[in-house]
Design a protein around this motif. Structure first.
Motif, PDB file in Angstrom:
ATOM      1  N   SER A 252       0.861  -1.175   0.000  1.00 41.45           N
ATOM      2  CA  SER A 252       0.000   0.000   0.000  1.00 41.45           C
ATOM      3  C   SER A 252       0.898   1.226   0.000  1.00 41.45           C
ATOM      4  O   SER A 252       2.072   1.132  -0.355  1.00 41.45           O
ATOM      5  N   GLY A 253       0.352   2.347   0.396  1.00 42.56           N
ATOM      6  CA  GLY A 253       1.172   3.554   0.361  1.00 42.56           C
ATOM      7  C   GLY A 253       1.279   4.206   1.717  1.00 42.56           C
ATOM      8  O   GLY A 253       0.574   3.849   2.656  1.00 42.56           O
ATOM      9  N   PHE A 254       2.202   5.153   1.796  1.00 45.97           N
ATOM     10  CA  PHE A 254       2.381   5.937   2.995  1.00 45.97           C
ATOM     11  C   PHE A 254       2.430   7.383   2.513  1.00 45.97           C
ATOM     12  O   PHE A 254       3.433   7.837   1.994  1.00 45.97           O
ATOM     13  N   TRP A 255       1.273   8.015   2.635  1.00 41.79           N
ATOM     14  CA  TRP A 255       1.130   9.346   2.062  1.00 41.79           C
ATOM     15  C   TRP A 255       1.496  10.424   3.087  1.00 41.79           C
ATOM     16  O   TRP A 255       1.241  10.243   4.280  1.00 41.79           O
ATOM     17  N   THR A 256       2.051  11.508   2.579  1.00 41.28           N
ATOM     18  CA  THR A 256       2.260  12.660   3.450  1.00 41.28           C
ATOM     19  C   THR A 256       1.530  13.865   2.855  1.00 41.28           C
ATOM     20  O   THR A 256       1.657  14.147   1.657  1.00 41.28           O
ATOM     21  N   PHE A 257       0.731  14.498   3.709  1.00 38.42           N
ATOM     22  CA  PHE A 257      -0.044  15.679   3.297  1.00 38.42           C
ATOM     23  C   PHE A 257       0.231  16.799   4.284  1.00 38.42           C
ATOM     24  O   PHE A 257       0.908  16.600   5.301  1.00 38.42           O
ATOM     25  N   LYS A 258      -0.324  17.955   3.970  1.00 41.60           N
ATOM     26  CA  LYS A 258      -0.223  19.039   4.950  1.00 41.60           C
ATOM     27  C   LYS A 258      -1.563  19.763   5.051  1.00 41.60           C
ATOM     28  O   LYS A 258      -2.329  19.825   4.083  1.00 41.60           O
ATOM     29  N   TYR A 259      -1.836  20.263   6.218  1.00 39.09           N
ATOM     30  CA  TYR A 259      -2.991  21.120   6.471  1.00 39.09           C
ATOM     31  C   TYR A 259      -2.471  22.526   6.745  1.00 39.09           C
ATOM     32  O   TYR A 259      -1.407  22.682   7.360  1.00 39.09           O
ATOM     33  N   GLN A 260      -3.276  23.485   6.317  1.00 42.05           N
ATOM     34  CA  GLN A 260      -2.858  24.874   6.575  1.00 42.05           C
ATOM     35  C   GLN A 260      -3.286  25.298   7.975  1.00 42.05           C
ATOM     36  O   GLN A 260      -4.418  25.069   8.398  1.00 42.05           O
ATOM     37  N   VAL A 261      -2.333  25.920   8.663  1.00 43.92           N
ATOM     38  CA  VAL A 261      -2.623  26.386  10.013  1.00 43.92           C
ATOM     39  C   VAL A 261      -3.345  27.725   9.928  1.00 43.92           C
ATOM     40  O   VAL A 261      -2.909  28.637   9.222  1.00 43.92           O
TER      41      VAL A 261
ATOM     42  N   GLU B 277      -4.666  18.664  -5.956  1.00 44.36           N
ATOM     43  CA  GLU B 277      -5.169  19.861  -6.612  1.00 44.36           C
ATOM     44  C   GLU B 277      -4.969  21.097  -5.752  1.00 44.36           C
ATOM     45  O   GLU B 277      -4.692  22.173  -6.253  1.00 44.36           O
ATOM     46  N   LEU B 278      -5.106  20.904  -4.433  1.00 45.30           N
ATOM     47  CA  LEU B 278      -4.966  22.038  -3.527  1.00 45.30           C
ATOM     48  C   LEU B 278      -3.518  22.335  -3.172  1.00 45.30           C
ATOM     49  O   LEU B 278      -3.236  23.233  -2.403  1.00 45.30           O
ATOM     50  N   GLY B 279      -2.635  21.504  -3.705  1.00 45.78           N
ATOM     51  CA  GLY B 279      -1.221  21.714  -3.404  1.00 45.78           C
ATOM     52  C   GLY B 279      -0.857  21.306  -1.991  1.00 45.78           C
ATOM     53  O   GLY B 279       0.126  21.760  -1.428  1.00 45.78           O
ATOM     54  N   LEU B 280      -1.665  20.440  -1.413  1.00 47.54           N
ATOM     55  CA  LEU B 280      -1.403  20.018  -0.036  1.00 47.54           C
ATOM     56  C   LEU B 280      -0.787  18.631   0.015  1.00 47.54           C
ATOM     57  O   LEU B 280      -0.627  18.045   1.068  1.00 47.54           O
ATOM     58  N   TYR B 281      -0.518  18.100  -1.159  1.00 47.63           N
ATOM     59  CA  TYR B 281       0.067  16.774  -1.242  1.00 47.63           C
ATOM     60  C   TYR B 281       1.576  16.906  -1.165  1.00 47.63           C
ATOM     61  O   TYR B 281       2.172  17.682  -1.920  1.00 47.63           O
ATOM     62  N   VAL B 282       2.203  16.191  -0.236  1.00 49.57           N
ATOM     63  CA  VAL B 282       3.649  16.320  -0.067  1.00 49.57           C
ATOM     64  C   VAL B 282       4.381  15.176  -0.748  1.00 49.57           C
ATOM     65  O   VAL B 282       5.396  15.367  -1.410  1.00 49.57           O
ATOM     66  N   GLY B 283       3.844  13.976  -0.611  1.00 49.64           N
ATOM     67  CA  GLY B 283       4.534  12.855  -1.256  1.00 49.64           C
ATOM     68  C   GLY B 283       3.922  11.532  -0.839  1.00 49.64           C
ATOM     69  O   GLY B 283       3.048  11.462   0.032  1.00 49.64           O
ATOM     70  N   LYS B 284       4.400  10.507  -1.526  1.00 48.27           N
ATOM     71  CA  LYS B 284       3.905   9.174  -1.193  1.00 48.27           C
ATOM     72  C   LYS B 284       5.043   8.192  -1.383  1.00 48.27           C
ATOM     73  O   LYS B 284       5.797   8.288  -2.355  1.00 48.27           O
ATOM     74  N   GLU B 285       5.194   7.308  -0.442  1.00 47.03           N
ATOM     75  CA  GLU B 285       6.134   6.213  -0.680  1.00 47.03           C
ATOM     76  C   GLU B 285       5.382   4.896  -0.623  1.00 47.03           C
ATOM     77  O   GLU B 285       4.391   4.767   0.092  1.00 47.03           O
ATOM     78  N   ASP B 286       5.861   3.928  -1.427  1.00 52.39           N
ATOM     79  CA  ASP B 286       5.244   2.609  -1.373  1.00 52.39           C
ATOM     80  C   ASP B 286       5.688   1.930  -0.098  1.00 52.39           C
ATOM     81  O   ASP B 286       6.846   2.023   0.300  1.00 52.39           O
ATOM     82  N   ARG B 287       4.768   1.284   0.508  1.00 57.85           N
ATOM     83  CA  ARG B 287       5.112   0.662   1.774  1.00 57.85           C
ATOM     84  C   ARG B 287       4.219  -0.543   1.997  1.00 57.85           C
ATOM     85  O   ARG B 287       3.072  -0.560   1.576  1.00 57.85           O
ATOM     86  N   GLU B 288       4.801  -1.524   2.664  1.00 57.55           N
ATOM     87  CA  GLU B 288       4.000  -2.681   3.057  1.00 57.55           C
ATOM     88  C   GLU B 288       3.363  -2.356   4.402  1.00 57.55           C
ATOM     89  O   GLU B 288       4.067  -2.064   5.361  1.00 57.55           O
ATOM     90  N   VAL B 289       2.057  -2.375   4.454  1.00 53.83           N
ATOM     91  CA  VAL B 289       1.401  -2.074   5.722  1.00 53.83           C
ATOM     92  C   VAL B 289       0.627  -3.299   6.187  1.00 53.83           C
ATOM     93  O   VAL B 289       0.150  -4.091   5.388  1.00 53.83           O
ATOM     94  N   PRO B 290       0.539  -3.440   7.512  1.00 50.92           N
ATOM     95  CA  PRO B 290      -0.252  -4.557   8.029  1.00 50.92           C
ATOM     96  C   PRO B 290      -1.731  -4.267   7.828  1.00 50.92           C
ATOM     97  O   PRO B 290      -2.227  -3.244   8.269  1.00 50.92           O
ATOM     98  N   LEU B 291      -2.413  -5.140   7.122  1.00 55.18           N
ATOM     99  CA  LEU B 291      -3.827  -4.931   6.843  1.00 55.18           C
ATOM    100  C   LEU B 291      -4.623  -6.018   7.548  1.00 55.18           C
ATOM    101  O   LEU B 291      -4.344  -7.205   7.400  1.00 55.18           O
ATOM    102  N   LYS B 292      -5.592  -5.581   8.323  1.00 55.49           N
ATOM    103  CA  LYS B 292      -6.435  -6.552   9.025  1.00 55.49           C
ATOM    104  C   LYS B 292      -7.491  -7.104   8.079  1.00 55.49           C
ATOM    105  O   LYS B 292      -8.232  -6.346   7.452  1.00 55.49           O
ATOM    106  N   ILE B 293      -7.525  -8.406   7.976  1.00 57.08           N
ATOM    107  CA  ILE B 293      -8.458  -9.079   7.082  1.00 57.08           C
ATOM    108  C   ILE B 293      -9.409  -9.909   7.928  1.00 57.08           C
ATOM    109  O   ILE B 293      -8.990 -10.564   8.870  1.00 57.08           O
ATOM    110  N   SER B 294     -10.666  -9.894   7.571  1.00 54.44           N
ATOM    111  CA  SER B 294     -11.624 -10.737   8.275  1.00 54.44           C
ATOM    112  C   SER B 294     -11.350 -12.197   7.942  1.00 54.44           C
ATOM    113  O   SER B 294     -11.247 -12.574   6.780  1.00 54.44           O
ATOM    114  N   ASP B 295     -11.236 -12.992   8.967  1.00 53.46           N
ATOM    115  CA  ASP B 295     -11.019 -14.431   8.795  1.00 53.46           C
ATOM    116  C   ASP B 295     -12.095 -15.051   7.921  1.00 53.46           C
ATOM    117  O   ASP B 295     -11.855 -15.999   7.203  1.00 53.46           O
ATOM    118  N   ARG B 296     -13.288 -14.530   8.073  1.00 47.72           N
ATOM    119  CA  ARG B 296     -14.439 -15.198   7.480  1.00 47.72           C
ATOM    120  C   ARG B 296     -14.665 -14.768   6.048  1.00 47.72           C
ATOM    121  O   ARG B 296     -14.831 -15.598   5.170  1.00 47.72           O
TER     122      ARG B 296
END
Length: 1006
Positions: A199-208, A340-359
């Motif tokens: 999955s990804g690891f996104w970095t964004f920013k909010y304006q103060v 679009e708002l210019g608040l996107y800083v970057g994204k790196e690909d990353r393996e993240v632990p994803l919880k999956i329903s057993d059923r």
RNA sequence: GGGCGAUUAACUCAGUGGUAGAGUGCGUUCUUCACACGGACGAAGUCACAGGUUCAAAUCCUGUAUCGCCCACCA
């Protein structure tokens, strides 16, 4: 001539025969009986999701051993069988099948129809599970078979829920749950799998925002943060930094703009949530969709909490323009907007632990929902805290764990006193008997309460509570009062759609199955017996719970809680935790990895007795026990061990190393493969049990061939010859040890003790020695009495573990020797399953006799060793001279009649002054100065080498021991008996070495 | 990250302070009248590693390594 048994034990025939016999006799049914002490076990009810596996075989064999043993001891033994509806697991398996076979979801079917389907499934698998239990010989009281959704259990569940509701233990609360968007239900943590996913690891920013929204330079200030789930930005109610993080100190308390929703959210400081070392050191807070953020909100409730998801995983009204989008589509859209708002800083690909329903195998969403809880904490109103109550039962010693160490885990878990979420958004289970109405405005809410509260309070089967923040009234009914329900319904109340957590009904199992809350409920199934107060009074508390450690908290702790709460008494006094089975590589057995074994494969190949023996043998007090698994080549019956590499990625095809033909390994296949025959699974660990059964079979067979003219009669131990007294001493010792091992739940000791006594002592020595006596008319009768008497005892000892072979032999022996036993014969019971558990007089345990016999065994083994070493054929009899003390010589003379045949000795001369024969062959064993006439059979060079090595070993030990004895500290500090023992050792070694030395000289001169 | 357990013969396991054990497997041998799913005999171990306590450690203590299970956590 007595009836002759077939040459080998046939487990299949025996199993079929005795299962029917036991059932017809009704041995396993128990009724309350004031004259007998009760011994009760309730089965950990297997889930009706599928068939039994090896873990069940272990669990149930051990219970059966205890029950059969206590039954023999004269207890009123009850083993209560049954199955568990296993809410989510069973519903999921049926839903999956529905989807596969009919392409329908449960919503297509509707609640009633789906539940009907699950009942059909349940009937099928319940029958299968109970059949499997029966096949391994489980001596359950089948008439009392229960299912956790039975009316009997439903009544107990209803009563418990009502009581807890009335007493204020049950409350309605918000909980961030694992939400399965596919099944649309919450699932427990242990019903999920965490898998690493790309999955990804996104970095964004909010304006103060804020005064005047700018930095010193006048530029806008931004705060950036990272996330793996951008769509949750729609539900952000804060951003959070660490209070001591200098970078952000100045910003704490200011507001930022959440651009998708236009909300102004605060920057807060929270040391538990934010980690300055991680990412930007700043983290967004989405309380409704993340467990940590939720915990943060609990600490900072002023930030608010916003749920952005619908139950099906789409964005709800709170998501504004993203409403209706699936959460993964929303992720893209939300990210795009940030770009679009210019608040996107970057994204790196990353393996993240994803919880999956057993059923459903779909990703879990953390989801805020209304749930019912049971309060576990201590209370201030004088009512007991549930968790504490259950802890006290263990710390006070009323409930004991075996092995003891498991009490720690139990106490630690309960010590957290976390509330128990008991509602599940499912259709399969005990529906919650609460009717609720949410009022649109405060006035109607209050008016209704003013009007109705008095009425409700006057009805003993009604309890009610309000949730003021949502203006909701919850009414719990102790039973279905149709008039009241009609009135409530007309008034806008509706029953909860939720059902209870499966563990809620399992928690009541020990008392609900025994009739709580009584009195008798009409039984709808004519083959079953309804419990009542009488059963509860007689059998509760139960005696022993046998289970594995993974459900100590989920199940054991909760049974203690509800037992104390409902009945006012503990549900069981002992909890025995057995090991978990692993494969050869230490991995847990499971069908999906293909390293498990179907117990019925084992029954089929080795017999139920062998399966049971092995289960008992591996139940030591460690946590784990390994069981290497093999595939049985379907072409040539070769065992092909499963290797580690077969398991990674599931090998689909194996080639038999013996016949070179291919087959499909056994495992989780749901159907046959026409191209490739599927192997059954096996393990040669079961050889021992199968061989043991056959050994006893043949020992009995031997006796039946030698019991002509048998007459029962009392036996006076004092007048018996040494070998008989030895055997009876061993029998008495073994019986005592087996009983003690069972009392302490040391199952593996039971298996070992019985095996060693039967095989090594009874068969290898005593039966061999009896052969001569049985041929001589004068000595025949006492030998027959001892043989039948000891076999009788063996069958009793073996019955709990291996009931089928024991019953077969009991009846075979009964034909020839219906009256038998030691010291006084008696008519044998009609079945060993109900025979009396043996006890023998302590006076039979005779250490001097055992010591004398051990010397004899030593001599026999020594001569055999010489014969073997020099390749002397059996027909050649040897002359043996033993230099020894008079007392020892007397022993040898007493046993000469056996020593000769057993070791192939022609003449045995023993005494302190015997002369060494002129042509001695060699020292038989250095423990004796014994000489064997072996003319021309020795290879002197090889023998000298062997002797030298032997002497070197002895010298090493001797030197070490001498050094020890010359150490003053040892002599003064060690216990006198140890010092004495070491002295004797030195003397012994010196004697042996001297003898070896002499022998060496003989050889060198030869 | 916390807890629990394991590490002893090729394999599966006993052994809790005083001369290393069993079953299977292996080797030799025996198909003689209970059993070849058997009998007899044998070979095979620096008791994971490093320290410590003790007259004495596989055993008790501390640490390390490896494996497993449970619980917690993972923006």
């Amino acid at each position: 001539m007595a009836t002759e048994l077939p040459k080998a034990y046939d487990p299949k025939a025996a199993q079929e025969k005795w299962l029917t016999f036991w059932e017809q006799k009704g041995y396993f049914h128990s009724e309350p009986d004031p004259a007998k002490k009760p011994y009760t076990i309730v089965i950990p009810p297997p889930n009706v999701t599928g068939a039994l596996h090896m873990g069940h075989a272990l669990n149930n064999t051990l219970q059966d051993v205890l029950i059969r043993w206590r039954r023999m001891q004269g207890y009123n033994a009850l083993w209560m069988p049954g199955t568990d509806h296993a809410g989510i697991a069973t519903q999921a398996v049926v839903e999956r099948q529905l989807l596969q076979q009919e392409k329908k979801t449960r919503h297509d079917l509707g609640r009633d129809e789906l539940v009907k389907r699950i009942w059909q499934w349940k009937d099928q698998y319940e029958a299968r599970i109970l059949g499997q239990l029966r096949e391994i010989g489980a001596s359950c009281d089948w008439k009392r078979t229960r299912f956790t959704l039975d009316p009997v259990c439903a009544r107990a569940v209803r009563e418990t829920f009502f009581k807890m509701f009335r007493d204020g233990y049950i409350y309605r609360g918000k909980r961030l749950v694992n939400w399965d968007t596919h099944l649309q239900t919450s699932v427990a943590d242990d019903e999920t799998d965490t898998v690493p996913t790309k999955s990804g690891f996104w970095t964004f920013k909010y304006q103060v925002l804020g005064e005047p929204g700018a930095s010193a330079t006048g530029d806008p200030v931004f705060i950036s943060f990272s996330t793996t789930r951008p769509e949750t930005m729609l539900g952000d109610t804060a951003v959070c930094v660490h209070p001591s993080d200098e970078r952000y100190k100045a910003l704490v308390g200011k507001l930022v703009l959440q651009p998708h929703t236009g909300r102004k959210i605060p920057i807060i400081a929270d040391g538990q949530l934010a980690d300055p070392e991680l990412g930007t050191g700043c983290v967004k807070v989405t309380p409704a969709h993340d467990p940590n953020d939720y915990a943060c909100w609990v600490r900072h409730p002023e930030i608010g909490i916003i749920n952005i998801l619908n139950p099906d995983g789409t964005i709800n009204d709170a998501g504004g323009e993203y409403k209706g989008l699936d959460r993964y589509k929303a992720r893209e859209a939300v990210t795009k907007k940030m770009e679009e708002l210019g608040l996107y800083v970057g994204k790196e690909d990353r393996e993240v632990p994803l919880k999956i329903s057993d059923r459903s195998k779909t990703p879990i969403e953390p989801y805020l929902s209304d749930q019912w809880f049971v309060k576990m904490a201590d209370r201030t109103d004088g009512k007991p805290g549930l968790a504490q109550m259950a802890m006290d039962a263990v710390t006070g010693g009323r409930v004991k764990f075996f092995p003891e160490r498991y009490a720690d885990g139990y106490l630690a878990w309960l010590g957290e006193k976390r509330d128990w979420c008991i509602s599940r958004q499912l259709w399969w289970g005990h529906r919650i008997a609460v009717w609720s109405r949410t009022f649109a405005d405060q006035k109607t809410f209050e008016d209704t309460l003013a009007l109705e509260a008095g009425t409700w309070a006057s009805l003993p089967h009604v309890a009610w509570t309000t949730q003021d923040d949502t203006r909701t009234v919850h009414i719990c009914l102790a039973h279905d009062d149709q008039d009241l329900i009609a009135a409530l319904t007309a008034d806008g109340f509706a029953q909860s759609d939720d059902v209870l957590d499966t563990w809620f009904s399992s928690a009541l199992w020990p008392h609900s199955t025994l009739g709580w809350p009584g009195p008798t409920l009409p039984e709808t199934n004519p083959q079953r017996k309804a419990p009542d107060w009488d059963a509860l009074r007689s059998y509760y508390p139960t005696s022993t719970l046998v289970t594995s450690r993974d459900i100590i908290s989920l199940w054991v702790a909760r049974m203690v809680i509800t037992g104390l709460y409902n009945v006012g008494n503990i549900p069981f006094s002992d909890v025995y935790i057995h090991p978990q089975m692993q494969d050869a590589f230490g991995n847990r057995m499971s069908k999906t990895t293909g390293n498990g074994i179907d117990p019925l494969d084992i029954v089929d190949r080795y017999g139920a007795d062998a399966l049971r023996y092995q289960m008992v043998a591996l139940a030591g007090d460690t946590q784990d026990s390994r069981m290497p698994v093999s595939n049985v080549c379907p072409h040539c019956d070769t065992l092909v061990p499963i290797k580690q590499e077969h398991l990674s990625g599931r090998t689909k095809k194996l080639v038999c190393p013996n016949c070179k033909k291919p087959f499909r390994p056994g495992g989780p296949w749901t159907s046959e493969d026409p191209e490739l025959i599927t192997a059954k699974q096996a393990s040669d660990r079961f050889d021992q049990g199968r061989n043991f059964a056959n050994k006893m079979w043949n020992a009995t067979r031997f006796m039946l061939m030698n019991l002509d003219g048998y007459t029962p009669g009392p036996v006076d131990v004092a007048t018996l010859p040494t070998e008989d007294r030895w055997l009876l001493s061993r029998l008495a010792t073994t019986t005592k040890a087996v009983t003690a091992a069972l009392e302490a739940y040391r199952f593996s000791d039971v298996a070992r003790l019985v095996y060693d006594f039967v095989w090594s002592e009874f068969c290898d020595w005593y039966i061999e020695m009896s052969k001569g006596r049985l041929k001589a008319p004068a000595t025949r009768a006492p030998a027959q009495r001892v043989l039948t008497g000891v076999l009788d005892g063996i069958l009793r000892l073996v019955q709990p573990v291996m009931p089928f072979v024991a019953e077969s032999l009991w009846h075979a022996l009964g034909e020839v020797a219906p009256e038998r036993g030691l010291p006084t014969p008696a008519k044998a019971e009609e079945s060993v399953a109900i025979a009396k558990w043996p006890t023998y007089p302590d006076a039979w345990i005779d250490a001097p006799v055992e010591a004398r016999f051990a010397r004899m065994q030593d001599l026999v083994r020594s001569v055999r060793e010489v014969r073997n070493r020099y390749q002397v054929d059996d027909k050649t009899k040897l002359d043996v001279t033993v230099k020894c003390a008079d007392a020892v010589a007397a022993d040898f003379n007493a046993l000469a009649a056996f020593i000769g045949p057993l070791a192939g000795i022609a003449t045995l001369t023993a005494g302190p002054n015997v002369a060494k024969p002129k042509q001695a062959g060699g020292i038989v064993r250095p423990e004796f100065e014994a000489y064997v006439s072996l003319v021309g059979l020795i290879d002197p060079a090889a023998e000298i080498k062997r002797l030298e090595k032997q002497m070197a070993d002895k010298r090493k030990t001797l030197d070490g021991t001498r050094a020890k004895l010359s150490n003053e500290k040892f002599v003064s500090a060690a216990p006198p008996e140890v010092v004495q023992q070491q002295r004797e050792l030195v003397a012994d070694l010196e004697k042996q070495l001297a003898a070896l030395e002499e022998n060496l000289k003989d050889l060198q001169t030869a």
